[in-house]
Design an enzyme around this catalytic site. Structure first.
Site, PDB file in Angstrom:
ATOM      1  CE  LYS A 577       9.594 -80.343  27.780  1.00  0.00           C
ATOM      2  NZ  LYS A 577       9.157 -81.527  27.041  1.00  0.00           N
ATOM      3  CD  GLN A 637       4.848 -88.629  34.648  1.00  0.00           C
ATOM      4  OE1 GLN A 637       5.256 -89.712  34.244  1.00  0.00           O
ATOM      5  NE2 GLN A 637       4.173 -87.799  33.866  1.00  0.00           N
ATOM      6  CG  ASP A 672       7.745 -81.402  31.605  1.00  0.00           C
ATOM      7  OD1 ASP A 672       8.375 -82.406  31.205  1.00  0.00           O
ATOM      8  OD2 ASP A 672       6.552 -81.182  31.324  1.00  0.00           O
ATOM      9  CG  ASP A 708       0.993 -91.400  32.304  1.00  0.00           C
ATOM     10  OD1 ASP A 708       0.337 -91.322  31.251  1.00  0.00           O
ATOM     11  OD2 ASP A 708       2.174 -91.012  32.413  1.00  0.00           O
ATOM     12  CD  GLU A 737      -0.642 -94.220  28.785  1.00  0.00           C
ATOM     13  OE1 GLU A 737      -0.318 -93.701  27.696  1.00  0.00           O
ATOM     14  OE2 GLU A 737       0.149 -94.325  29.741  1.00  0.00           O
TER      15      GLU A 737
END
Length: 981
Positions: A577, A637, A672, A708, A737
């Protein structure tokens, strides 16, 4: 710090007498004194004499206390005296200076010499002068036990009032006091015992040396041995006041003493010790006579005759904690008669652990009863992670078959607890026989049964317990039936039997309870979130770990505890990105750090632009050197070029055409990154690989992980991973989170996450803030859900902050940092960064997609306000708690008024904050006088912790003005006037 000094006052000390006193110092130490004192400020001014005395005292193993006058020279005198070797200080006529002025002096002394004791003298002053010393930082306060007659109530009232100020310092005499009529050795000994028994520290004039050495040595020995004489605690009067014998129970945290005072100077007086033991809460009490000069006995006779003016000390040793070796609970020996239900705390029927902090006390209650009329007893069992035994403490009946118990949590990690109960056969016998005796029934057979129960207890007892029981049996055998019945029904026998219970039908709650015990950082911390690559000065390249380390002094100075790094791993190059989340990156643009993995490595690698693994370790060492720790982002991820896509292609989903399936949150698509597939057949190896990533960073020294989007991965996976990590490293913390559905957020907290993000970021008006925080602090979730309040994140710039300017940033800072003991700021918050993508709650030119250089001192910053708030949090025990939050009435619709008060009321903080960042507001606020420990017309003093302004208030209702351009909040520490706590 020794808070129970045994002091010999050398005053008046003339320079020509100094050599003689120096020669006598070893013998003074041999008598058990810890300190020698000079009580006249003028003596402190003779610096050469003071230095010689201090050096000699230190060689003899003694401390030196010096007097300080209540004037502006105090701080200078203290600093000079510390240089001369003085250890401790006494503020003479301390009431003549304000507490805030003394606090400057005492803080300076404690900072220069952490072990320094600072005592205060305010003898003969009224209650207002006395209470004005609260908050001055004194460790000890002279009391008036010297003039107490042992009967009237004023002394115990004085002790209760002084306890919140400082520990007590008593004396039998001081230099210069007139002699008492008939001041012979017994009278002096009586005053000495009284002062020692009813004070924490003690001070004796040097004139007593030579004539009272034996009494001094015995008292000092007793003070050194008994915790109840060295620890400040509650004093409770047990007698009704109608007798000549005063009975005071002195309760320290770890020990208890019963002080018996015959206030009749002419006649002996009887005291029924057995009846007094019946007034002391607890079963299994062991009472021992520890009066100086008297032989220590396991069971003082009752009734006992006290000689005229006699004082006797009886140590009360409660049945406290004992151990049961083994990992498993014992199995019941017989079918259970006992029912245990409605155990609290418990979470979802015991499926999940409640959460506590090491050092806290776990309070457990349960309904416990059995069939029939037999009496029962109960205990609380707890086994901590890694322990090889269960700790056991007694539980006590509350009412209506409700029982309660408390046990200290002494280590971090998972723990199991269980309520246990059994039939108390002796108490059942005692209850039955008491009724028969009252009815005049013959008791011959019942006494045989009672003696058999005692004999069985003696057979299974050991040590003192066995000796006690066999002595009781011998004594009972000498008595006729009626006297024997009275003896067998006494509290003395009941307490001895309670120490050796017959637990043949021991039963436990099912299922047993669970508690997760965390370190303090799980409940209280100030986080500072940063992009490591944006901590430098060159907008064309990434900063390094060395650049990050260079910022640590500034971050520490603002008062943060945790530095939180967004991912520091290699960033993927495929579909990287660009600036402002554009789908195509231009040359030199770094991409999002959440697109983890490239040819340089994956989740266990370092982005080469930031540095090497060794340089990361160097940063950690620097961070720890500043007293802070690192929170690391864990994002499950992968970038398309993460090594796992080549090494484990089966871990990822493919589309029907065979292409990789990118992460999506429709309509958003994240080209991405790709998500791992937790449902593929090889899921166990995937779980293990992710677990090993966390283990790798733990081995580097990382003890906190911000996870995350955990709600988009299997809950079972997180439960397994967190349990696995904490089994080896219980100090590791995990922050979820998860801005998602409330029930999912709560589930993640239940299964092991130490902290959680929350909806605070979007709670802006008075009603929604109060309702949301009341739900969090007063509902069931307070047992397991610890919200970490972030006003902004790299992904979220709320509407409120986009247009509220600097006042709005201060308002949200105050709310986040005082409503919750956990809060965090994303770097740039201190600069009031509020440039937004038009129409979105997102930062424009976000550093998520570009290098950024910040001017950390640019005009308009709120670094001083952040520093002040974090200092207040460190200094306030009340602000470090969560479940003590209460909201109070404020007439203006934009003014929030709330309190944080510690359970013992030693720290009371009240906060009034405007939610309007644009207008000055006027509001009536209503102080919660009942929570503050005040009557409806009570008076109190406040110190505004933001401005330092002190104010006096009377009554509950008052009007305040809040100006968002100057100070949009009042953070008040409250000190009641003339109130005993």
């Amino acid at each position: 710090m020794q808070t129970a000094p045994r002091i010999l006052a050398l005053s008046p000390l003339h320079p020509e007498d100094l050599p003689d006193w120096i020669e006598r110092l070893p013998s003074i130490a041999a008598l058990g004194f810890t300190t020698v004192a000079l009580l006249a400020p003028a003596e402190t001014q003779d610096r050469p004499m003071l230095a010689r005395l201090s050096a000699a005292a230190r060689e003899a193993g003694l401390r030196v206390m010096a007097a300080v006058a209540a004037d502006a020279s105090a701080i200078v005198v203290v600093r000079q005296a510390l240089d001369d070797g003085v250890d401790d200080f006494l503020a003479v006529t301390a009431h003549r200076r304000a507490a805030t002025e003394w606090r400057t002096v005492t803080d300076a002394a404690h900072a220069a010499a952490p072990g320094c004791l600072f005592a205060a003298e305010a003898l003969g002053r009224d209650a207002q002068d006395f209470s004005s010393l609260r908050g001055a930082g004194f460790d000890l306060l002279l009391n008036s036990v010297r003039w107490w007659d042992g009967r009237t109530g004023w002394f115990l009232e004085q002790q209760a009032a002084s306890r919140p100020i400082a520990a007590s310092l008593g004396f039998p005499d001081l230099p210069g006091l007139p002699a008492e009529p008939g001041d012979d050795a017994p009278a002096r000994r009586r005053r000495l015992v009284m002062a020692a028994a009813l004070s924490t520290g003690i001070i004796v004039p040097a004139s007593w040396l030579g004539r009272d050495d034996a009494a001094l040595a015995e008292i000092n020995r007793l003070k050194a041995l008994l915790p109840s004489l060295n620890e400040e605690g509650r004093m409770m009067r047990l007698d009704t006041g109608g007798s000549s014998v005063t009975a005071i129970l002195r309760e320290a945290p770890t020990d208890t003493l019963l002080v018996l005072i015959n206030t009749d100077p002419a006649l002996p007086q009887p005291v029924d010790l057995d009846a007094l033991l019946g007034l002391i809460e607890d079963d299994g009490i062991d009472a021992r006579d520890v009066t100086p000069g008297a032989p220590t006995r396991l069971f003082p006779a009752s009734p006992r005759l006290l000689e005229p003016g006699e004082i006797r000390l009886v140590r009360i040793i409660r049945e406290r904690e004992h151990l049961f070796a083994g990992a498993d609970l014992p199995k019941p020996a017989v079918p259970a008669h006992i029912i245990i239900e409605r155990v609290t705390p418990e979470l979802d029927g015991g499926r999940f652990p409640v959460k506590r902090i090491a050092g806290e006390v776990l309070e457990v209650q349960a309904d416990i009863f059995r069939d029939g009329h037999d009496k029962i007893r109960a205990a609380l069992w707890l086994r901590s992670q890694g322990a090889d035994a269960w700790r056991i403490v007694p539980m006590h009946h509350i009412d209506n078959d409700r029982w309660g118990g408390r046990i200290a949590l002494d280590r971090i990690g998972e723990a199991r607890f269980a309520v246990a109960a059994w039939t108390d056969h002796f108490a059942s016998w005692r209850d039955e026989v008491t009724k028969k005796r009252a009815a005049g029934r013959p008791l011959g057979l019942e006494l045989i049964e009672g003696r058999a129960l005692v004999e069985a207890a003696a057979a299974r007892a050991e040590g003192d317990d066995e000796t006690r029981l066999r002595t009781l049996l011998d004594e009972a055998a000498t008595l006729q039936e009626d006297d024997q019945a009275a003896f067998m029904l006494s509290n003395r026998v009941a307490h001895a039997m309670a120490r050796v219970p017959d637990q043949g039908d021991l039963s436990f709650q099912d299922p047993i309870g669970q508690v997760m015990i965390d370190r303090e950082g799980a409940r209280t911390a100030a986080w500072y979130e940063m992009f490591p690559r944006s901590q430098g000065t060159d907008p064309t390249r990434a900063a390094s770990f060395a650049d990050c380390a260079a910022r640590l002094p500034e971050i520490k100075a603002m008062g943060f505890d945790v530095v939180y790094f967004v991912p520091i791993h290699p960033i993927g190059t495929i579909n990287r990105k660009g600036r402002n989340n554009s789908t195509t990156a231009k040359p030199g643009e770094p991409g999002s750090p959440y697109a983890t993995g490239s040819a340089a490595g994956g989740h266990d690698a370092i982005d080469p632009d930031l540095g090497t693994l060794e340089e990361f370790r160097e940063f950690l060492r620097a961070l720890h050197g500043h007293g802070m720790e690192l929170a690391m982002d864990f994002a499950v991820q992968c970038a398309p070029d993460h090594p796992w896509l080549t090494e484990h292609p089966n871990w990822f989903k493919r589309r029907p055409d065979g292409t990789i399936k990118y992460a999506e949150n429709p309509p958003k698509r994240y080209e991405d990154i790709v998500n791992v597939d937790f449902d593929q057949p090889d899921w166990q190896s995937l779980w293990a690989a992710l677990r090993d990533v966390v283990r790798f960073w733990v081995d580097q020294g990382v003890k906190i992980f911000r996870v995350d989007n955990p709600h988009t991965k299997p809950v079972a996976f997180w439960q397994w991973l967190i349990a696995d990590i904490r089994a080896r490293n219980p100090e590791v913390l995990f922050l979820a989170e998860a801005f998602t559905r409330p029930k999912m957020m709560r589930r993640l907290a239940k299964i092991g996450f130490s902290q959680s993000y929350s909806y605070f970021t979007w709670r802006n008006d008075k009603r929604e803030i109060a309702d949301y925080l009341t739900e969090l602090t007063q509902g069931e979730s307070v047992e397991y859900y610890r919200p970490n309040f972030f006003p902004t994140t790299p992904d979220i710039l709320p509407w409120y902050l986009q247009s509220s300017g600097r006042p709005g940033f201060i308002i949200r800072l105050v709310l986040a940092a005082t409503l919750s003991p956990l809060y965090g700021l994303y770097n740039g918050y201190e600069l009031c960064e509020a440039e937004a993508v038009p129409g979105k709650e997102e930062f424009l030119n976000s550093e998520k997609y570009q290098y950024k250089v910040w001017d950390w001192d640019r005009p308009g910053n709120i670094k001083p306000e952040i520093t002040a708030i974090n200092r207040l949090r460190r200094d306030s025990p009340a602000l470090r708690l969560f479940d003590n939050l209460r909201f109070h009435e404020a007439s203006h619709g934009d003014v929030l008024f709330y309190s944080k008060i510690t359970p013992d009321r030693s720290d009371r903080v009240l906060i009034a904050v405007t939610l309007d960042p644009r207008h000055v507001v006027r509001s009536e606020i209503v102080f919660p006088l009942d929570l503050m420990g005040l009557p409806p017309d009570g008076s109190f003093e406040t110190e505004d912790l933001f401005t330092g302004e002190a104010r006096w208030w009377t009554g509950a209702r008052h009007v305040v003005l809040l100006d968002p351009e100057t100070y949009p909040a009042m953070i008040l520490r409250v000190r009641p006037v003339g109130v005993a706590l």
